[in-house]
Enzyme design. Structure first.
Site, PDB file in Angstrom:
ATOM      1  N   HIS A  94       0.868  -1.179   0.000  1.00  0.00           N
ATOM      2  CA  HIS A  94       0.000   0.000   0.000  1.00  0.00           C
ATOM      3  C   HIS A  94       0.904   1.228   0.000  1.00  0.00           C
ATOM      4  O   HIS A  94       1.710   1.415   0.900  1.00  0.00           O
ATOM      5  CB  HIS A  94      -0.924   0.022   1.222  1.00  0.00           C
ATOM      6  CG  HIS A  94      -1.885   1.170   1.196  1.00  0.00           C
ATOM      7  ND1 HIS A  94      -3.094   1.101   0.549  1.00  0.00           N
ATOM      8  CD2 HIS A  94      -1.784   2.416   1.712  1.00  0.00           C
ATOM      9  CE1 HIS A  94      -3.715   2.259   0.684  1.00  0.00           C
ATOM     10  NE2 HIS A  94      -2.940   3.073   1.391  1.00  0.00           N
ATOM     11  N   CYS A  95       0.768   2.044  -1.018  1.00  0.00           N
ATOM     12  CA  CYS A  95       1.600   3.249  -1.149  1.00  0.00           C
ATOM     13  C   CYS A  95       0.885   4.426  -0.501  1.00  0.00           C
ATOM     14  O   CYS A  95      -0.215   4.799  -0.912  1.00  0.00           O
ATOM     15  CB  CYS A  95       1.869   3.539  -2.624  1.00  0.00           C
ATOM     16  SG  CYS A  95       2.846   5.015  -2.889  1.00  0.00           S
ATOM     17  N   PHE A  96       1.514   5.006   0.503  1.00  0.00           N
ATOM     18  CA  PHE A  96       0.891   6.120   1.200  1.00  0.00           C
ATOM     19  C   PHE A  96       1.045   7.432   0.428  1.00  0.00           C
ATOM     20  O   PHE A  96       0.323   8.380   0.677  1.00  0.00           O
ATOM     21  CB  PHE A  96       1.459   6.245   2.615  1.00  0.00           C
ATOM     22  CG  PHE A  96       1.052   5.096   3.494  1.00  0.00           C
ATOM     23  CD1 PHE A  96      -0.211   5.059   4.055  1.00  0.00           C
ATOM     24  CD2 PHE A  96       1.908   4.031   3.724  1.00  0.00           C
ATOM     25  CE1 PHE A  96      -0.608   3.996   4.844  1.00  0.00           C
ATOM     26  CE2 PHE A  96       1.523   2.966   4.513  1.00  0.00           C
ATOM     27  CZ  PHE A  96       0.257   2.945   5.081  1.00  0.00           C
TER      28      PHE A  96
END
Length: 196
Positions: A35-37
């Site tokens: 999951h890329c913030f």
């Protein structure tokens, strides 16, 4: 069917291999890498190529920004000794600005050079890491848990992310260039021989 039977039926649906549930997105992501913030989304089967291209653009952008800023500052603020290199550290830059030895624009540029250097190092790390994972046919989750069990060889692993290899230069120039990926993200051939 009663409600309990429907719930049990829904819970028994098999997930495709390499898919994982993301608690942030509240969705099951095919070939989930992480999951890329920064983008506030999961990186997986459908957008891994865009993520890798994003990192490539970050590297190029930071190198270009550093080149332009250092070229400008070397003419305006020439470095006569190695001791003056310390003025590029943000704390020293702020002190020099407060003492009136440095103009505000030059102080901002010197601080921005430090930030660009940090971002460049981070982008190079992520590009190296994602490239190695792509070559091995793994996701970051698989690299920590299972290892390369879906490795199809370097060329096929690249095709599974970018589609036909001959289109990669076009994708770098125009990321929205349409490509046909090798599979649908649901069927993966397990290459590891399981021992019993």
């Amino acid at each position: 069917m009663a409600f309990n039977e429907q719930l049990i039926f829904l819970l028994q649906v098999d997930a495709p291999p390499r898919s994982f549930h993301c608690s942030h997105c509240n969705a099951c992501i095919l070939k989930r890498d992480h999951h890329c913030f920064f983008s506030n989304s999961c990186i997986g089967f459908y957008n891994q190529r865009f993520f890798i291209l994003y990192i490539v653009y970050m590297v190029w952008g930071n190198i270009w920004a550093l080149y332009l800023q250092i070229t400008y500052l070397s003419e305006v603020y020439p470095l006569d000794s190695y001791f003056e290199l310390f003025s590029f550290f943000p704390a020293v830059t702020i002190v020099q600005f407060l003492l009136g030895k440095l103009a505000m624009l030059n102080a901002i540029l010197m601080i921005h050079i430090a930030l660009c250097a940090i971002c460049l190092c981070a982008a190079l790390f992520f590009l190296f890491f994602e490239t190695i994972l792509m070559f091995k046919g793994m996701t970051s989750y698989e690299s920590q848990r299972t290892g390369p069990i879906y490795d199809q060889g370097i060329l096929n692993n690249i095709r599974s992310v970018f589609g036909p290899v001959k289109t990669i230069p076009l994708q770098i120039i125009c990321p929205l260039f349409p490509v046909d990926q090798q599979n649908d993200g649901c069927i993966w051939e397990n290459t590891r021989i399981k021992s019993h």
